[in-house]
Motif scaffolding. Structure first.
Motif, PDB file in Angstrom:
ATOM      1  N   ALA A  62       0.828  -1.202   0.000  1.00 48.91           N
ATOM      2  CA  ALA A  62       0.000   0.000   0.000  1.00 48.91           C
ATOM      3  C   ALA A  62       0.864   1.255   0.000  1.00 48.91           C
ATOM      4  CB  ALA A  62      -0.927  -0.008   1.216  1.00 48.91           C
ATOM      5  N   GLY A  63       1.906   1.248   0.810  1.00 48.67           N
ATOM      6  CA  GLY A  63       2.780   2.415   0.862  1.00 48.67           C
ATOM      7  C   GLY A  63       3.523   2.650  -0.437  1.00 48.67           C
ATOM      8  N   ALA A  64       3.966   1.558  -1.076  1.00 46.56           N
ATOM      9  CA  ALA A  64       4.705   1.683  -2.328  1.00 46.56           C
ATOM     10  C   ALA A  64       3.824   2.230  -3.442  1.00 46.56           C
ATOM     11  CB  ALA A  64       5.278   0.323  -2.736  1.00 46.56           C
ATOM     12  N   VAL A  65       2.586   1.738  -3.526  1.00 50.73           N
ATOM     13  CA  VAL A  65       1.671   2.224  -4.560  1.00 50.73           C
ATOM     14  C   VAL A  65       1.349   3.696  -4.325  1.00 50.73           C
ATOM     15  CG1 VAL A  65      -0.681   2.039  -5.474  1.00 50.73           C
ATOM     16  CG2 VAL A  65       0.662  -0.023  -5.071  1.00 50.73           C
ATOM     17  N   SER A  66       1.112   4.066  -3.073  1.00 53.60           N
ATOM     18  CA  SER A  66       0.829   5.466  -2.750  1.00 53.60           C
ATOM     19  C   SER A  66       1.994   6.363  -3.130  1.00 53.60           C
ATOM     20  CB  SER A  66       0.518   5.604  -1.262  1.00 53.60           C
ATOM     21  OG  SER A  66       0.157   6.931  -0.943  1.00 53.60           O
ATOM     22  N   ASP A  67       3.200   5.903  -2.856  1.00 50.89           N
ATOM     23  CA  ASP A  67       4.393   6.680  -3.220  1.00 50.89           C
ATOM     24  C   ASP A  67       4.479   6.886  -4.729  1.00 50.89           C
ATOM     25  OD1 ASP A  67       5.310   7.145  -0.697  1.00 50.89           O
ATOM     26  OD2 ASP A  67       6.762   5.510  -0.683  1.00 50.89           O
ATOM     27  N   LEU A  68       4.179   5.837  -5.483  1.00 49.79           N
ATOM     28  CA  LEU A  68       4.236   5.941  -6.939  1.00 49.79           C
ATOM     29  C   LEU A  68       3.212   6.953  -7.457  1.00 49.79           C
ATOM     30  CD1 LEU A  68       4.617   2.176  -7.918  1.00 49.79           C
ATOM     31  CD2 LEU A  68       6.353   3.958  -8.156  1.00 49.79           C
ATOM     32  N   PRO A  74       5.652  12.101 -11.819  1.00 56.75           N
ATOM     33  CA  PRO A  74       4.828  10.910 -11.646  1.00 56.75           C
ATOM     34  C   PRO A  74       5.535   9.650 -12.163  1.00 56.75           C
ATOM     35  CG  PRO A  74       3.549  12.717 -12.566  1.00 56.75           C
ATOM     36  CD  PRO A  74       4.978  13.141 -12.611  1.00 56.75           C
ATOM     37  N   GLN A  75       5.438   8.581 -11.400  1.00 57.70           N
ATOM     38  CA  GLN A  75       6.036   7.307 -11.803  1.00 57.70           C
ATOM     39  C   GLN A  75       5.072   6.442 -12.606  1.00 57.70           C
ATOM     40  OE1 GLN A  75       9.370   6.450 -11.009  1.00 57.70           O
ATOM     41  NE2 GLN A  75       9.322   8.639 -10.566  1.00 57.70           N
ATOM     42  N   LEU A  76       3.793   6.776 -12.536  1.00 56.25           N
ATOM     43  CA  LEU A  76       2.772   6.025 -13.265  1.00 56.25           C
ATOM     44  C   LEU A  76       2.024   6.975 -14.192  1.00 56.25           C
ATOM     45  CD1 LEU A  76       1.299   3.968 -10.271  1.00 56.25           C
ATOM     46  CD2 LEU A  76       3.028   3.235 -11.915  1.00 56.25           C
ATOM     47  N   GLU A  77       1.905   6.587 -15.448  1.00 59.58           N
ATOM     48  CA  GLU A  77       1.276   7.466 -16.431  1.00 59.58           C
ATOM     49  C   GLU A  77      -0.210   7.204 -16.616  1.00 59.58           C
ATOM     50  OE1 GLU A  77       3.379   7.339 -20.091  1.00 59.58           O
ATOM     51  OE2 GLU A  77       5.227   8.198 -19.264  1.00 59.58           O
ATOM     52  N   ASP A  78      -0.639   5.966 -16.401  1.00 59.40           N
ATOM     53  CA  ASP A  78      -2.045   5.656 -16.624  1.00 59.40           C
ATOM     54  C   ASP A  78      -2.443   4.402 -15.850  1.00 59.40           C
ATOM     55  OD1 ASP A  78      -0.932   3.508 -18.066  1.00 59.40           O
ATOM     56  OD2 ASP A  78      -1.101   4.581 -19.975  1.00 59.40           O
ATOM     57  N   VAL A  79      -3.705   3.991 -16.040  1.00 56.21           N
ATOM     58  CA  VAL A  79      -4.236   2.814 -15.357  1.00 56.21           C
ATOM     59  C   VAL A  79      -3.430   1.566 -15.698  1.00 56.21           C
ATOM     60  CG1 VAL A  79      -6.230   1.270 -15.190  1.00 56.21           C
ATOM     61  CG2 VAL A  79      -6.570   3.746 -15.197  1.00 56.21           C
ATOM     62  N   LEU A  82      -0.385   1.233 -13.543  1.00 57.04           N
ATOM     63  CA  LEU A  82      -0.747   0.849 -12.180  1.00 57.04           C
ATOM     64  C   LEU A  82      -1.111  -0.632 -12.112  1.00 57.04           C
ATOM     65  CD1 LEU A  82      -1.344   1.433  -9.247  1.00 57.04           C
ATOM     66  CD2 LEU A  82      -3.574   2.366  -9.934  1.00 57.04           C
ATOM     67  N   GLU A  83      -1.857  -1.104 -13.092  1.00 55.85           N
ATOM     68  CA  GLU A  83      -2.228  -2.517 -13.126  1.00 55.85           C
ATOM     69  C   GLU A  83      -0.986  -3.406 -13.184  1.00 55.85           C
ATOM     70  OE1 GLU A  83      -4.724  -5.740 -15.874  1.00 55.85           O
ATOM     71  OE2 GLU A  83      -4.455  -3.669 -16.555  1.00 55.85           O
ATOM     72  N   GLU A  84       0.002  -3.015 -13.985  1.00 48.53           N
ATOM     73  CA  GLU A  84       1.234  -3.806 -14.093  1.00 48.53           C
ATOM     74  C   GLU A  84       1.952  -3.898 -12.743  1.00 48.53           C
ATOM     75  OE1 GLU A  84       3.755  -2.411 -17.179  1.00 48.53           O
ATOM     76  OE2 GLU A  84       2.300  -2.767 -18.775  1.00 48.53           O
ATOM     77  N   GLU A 105      -9.503  -3.953 -12.413  1.00 49.35           N
ATOM     78  CA  GLU A 105     -10.598  -3.281 -11.721  1.00 49.35           C
ATOM     79  C   GLU A 105     -10.082  -2.454 -10.549  1.00 49.35           C
ATOM     80  OE1 GLU A 105     -14.792  -4.321  -9.377  1.00 49.35           O
ATOM     81  OE2 GLU A 105     -13.562  -5.924 -10.248  1.00 49.35           O
ATOM     82  N   VAL A 106      -9.169  -3.037  -9.763  1.00 50.36           N
ATOM     83  CA  VAL A 106      -8.587  -2.313  -8.636  1.00 50.36           C
ATOM     84  C   VAL A 106      -7.836  -1.078  -9.130  1.00 50.36           C
ATOM     85  CG1 VAL A 106      -6.907  -2.421  -6.756  1.00 50.36           C
ATOM     86  CG2 VAL A 106      -8.430  -4.358  -7.180  1.00 50.36           C
ATOM     87  N   ALA A 107      -7.056  -1.251 -10.195  1.00 53.55           N
ATOM     88  CA  ALA A 107      -6.295  -0.121 -10.743  1.00 53.55           C
ATOM     89  C   ALA A 107      -7.225   0.988 -11.223  1.00 53.55           C
ATOM     90  CB  ALA A 107      -5.411  -0.608 -11.895  1.00 53.55           C
ATOM     91  N   ARG A 108      -8.311   0.613 -11.882  1.00 55.08           N
ATOM     92  CA  ARG A 108      -9.251   1.623 -12.375  1.00 55.08           C
ATOM     93  C   ARG A 108      -9.937   2.356 -11.222  1.00 55.08           C
ATOM     94  NH1 ARG A 108     -10.033   1.787 -17.631  1.00 55.08           N
ATOM     95  NH2 ARG A 108      -9.408   0.011 -18.942  1.00 55.08           N
TER      96      ARG A 108
END
Length: 214
Positions: A62-68, A74-79, A82-84, A105-108
C-alpha cells in the motif's frame, strides 16, 4: 506519506489532515487493496511467508503504490501502468499470478478516485471508507471456496471449468519461493516454475481454480 500498518485503512484514515491530498491518496490505496479479494486470499493463507510477513508485505504494498501515485515526477502514467505494478507485486511477494482481471478493476478504481481527489472531490473516498467500516463491523471479508493448484486433486471434483461462468475464480498460480528483506524491486517476474502441478500453462504456472458456489 502516511504510514499504513496492519490496521490498514483505519491507520491511513487517522493520518488524514484537511487539505492534505497525499494522506487522502494513502487512504484511497489502502481501502482498495484491503478490499481486493486476490490480496485478501493471499493474506488469509500466508502466501507471502508467515502470517506476519504476509501482513507486512501488504502494508509495504500500500505504501509503495501510494508513493508511486504521489511522486514528482509521476512514476505512473495511466491505469495500465498501475495494473502492471499490482500484478508484479502479487507475483514477486505473494507468489501468485492474478489473471481474473481483478487487478485491472482495482487499478481503475484507484485511478478514478485519484482523479476525483486531485479535483478537490473527496466524497467518493468518504463513501468508500464508510462501506469498509461497515464490513469490519460484520467481521471483515473472507475469501473462501478457492484452492491452490496442488490441493485441487485432493478435493472432490464436483465442478467443471467450462460450466457456469462467473461462479468460479481462475487466476492464481503458484510460483517458486522468493525472499524479501526490505521493500523489494518491482522488476523481474520471470523466474521459472520449479515443480509441475496440474493444469500447467505455457509459461509453467499452475492455475488455482475455485470450486462452484453452492
Amino acid at each position: 506519506m502516511a504510514e499504513v500498518n496492519s490496521n490498514g485503512p483505519q491507520q491511513a484514515f487517522s493520518q488524514i489532515t484537511p487539505g492534505n491530498i497525499s494522506s487522502q491518496i494513502d487512504l484511497l490505496v489502502a481501502l482498495n487493496l484491503w478490499s481486493w479479494p486476490a490480496l485478501t486470499l493471499a493474506i488469509q493463507n500466508a502466501w507471502g511467508g508467515s502470517a506476519q510477513v504476509s501482513n507486512d508485505k501488504r502494508d509495504w504494498f500500500a505504501g509503495a503504490v501510494s508513493d508511486l501515485l504521489t511522486s514528482t515526477p509521476p512514476q505512473l502514467e495511466d491505469v495500465g501502468d498501475l495494473e502492471e505494478v499490482l500484478l508484479q507485486v502479487m507475483v514477486d511477494e505473494f507468489e501468485i499470478v492474478v489473471d481474473d482481471e481483478s487487478a485491472e478493476e482495482v487499478a481503475r478504481n484507484i485511478w478514478a478516485g485519484l482523479t476525483k481527489l486531485k479535483g478537490g472531490d473527496a466524497s467518493g473516498l468518504e463513501e468508500l471508507y464508510s462501506r469498509w467500516q461497515e464490513k469490519q463491523k460484520k467481521g471483515g471479508e473472507k475469501v473462501v471456496g478457492i484452492v491452490r493448484g496442488e490441493d485441487k486433486e485432493a478435493e472432490d471434483t464436483d465442478w467443471d471449468e467450462d460450466d457456469d461462468e462467473g461462479e468460479e475464480w481462475n487466476g492464481f498460480s503458484d510460483r517458486a519461493d522468493v525472499d524479501m528483506d526490505d521493500a523489494p524491486p518491482l522488476v523481474d517476474a520471470s523466474k521459472p516454475k520449479q515443480k509441475l502441478e496440474p493444469e500447467v500453462d505455457d509459461e509453467g504456472f499452475t492455475k488455482v481454480v475455485g470450486k462452484k458456489r453452492r
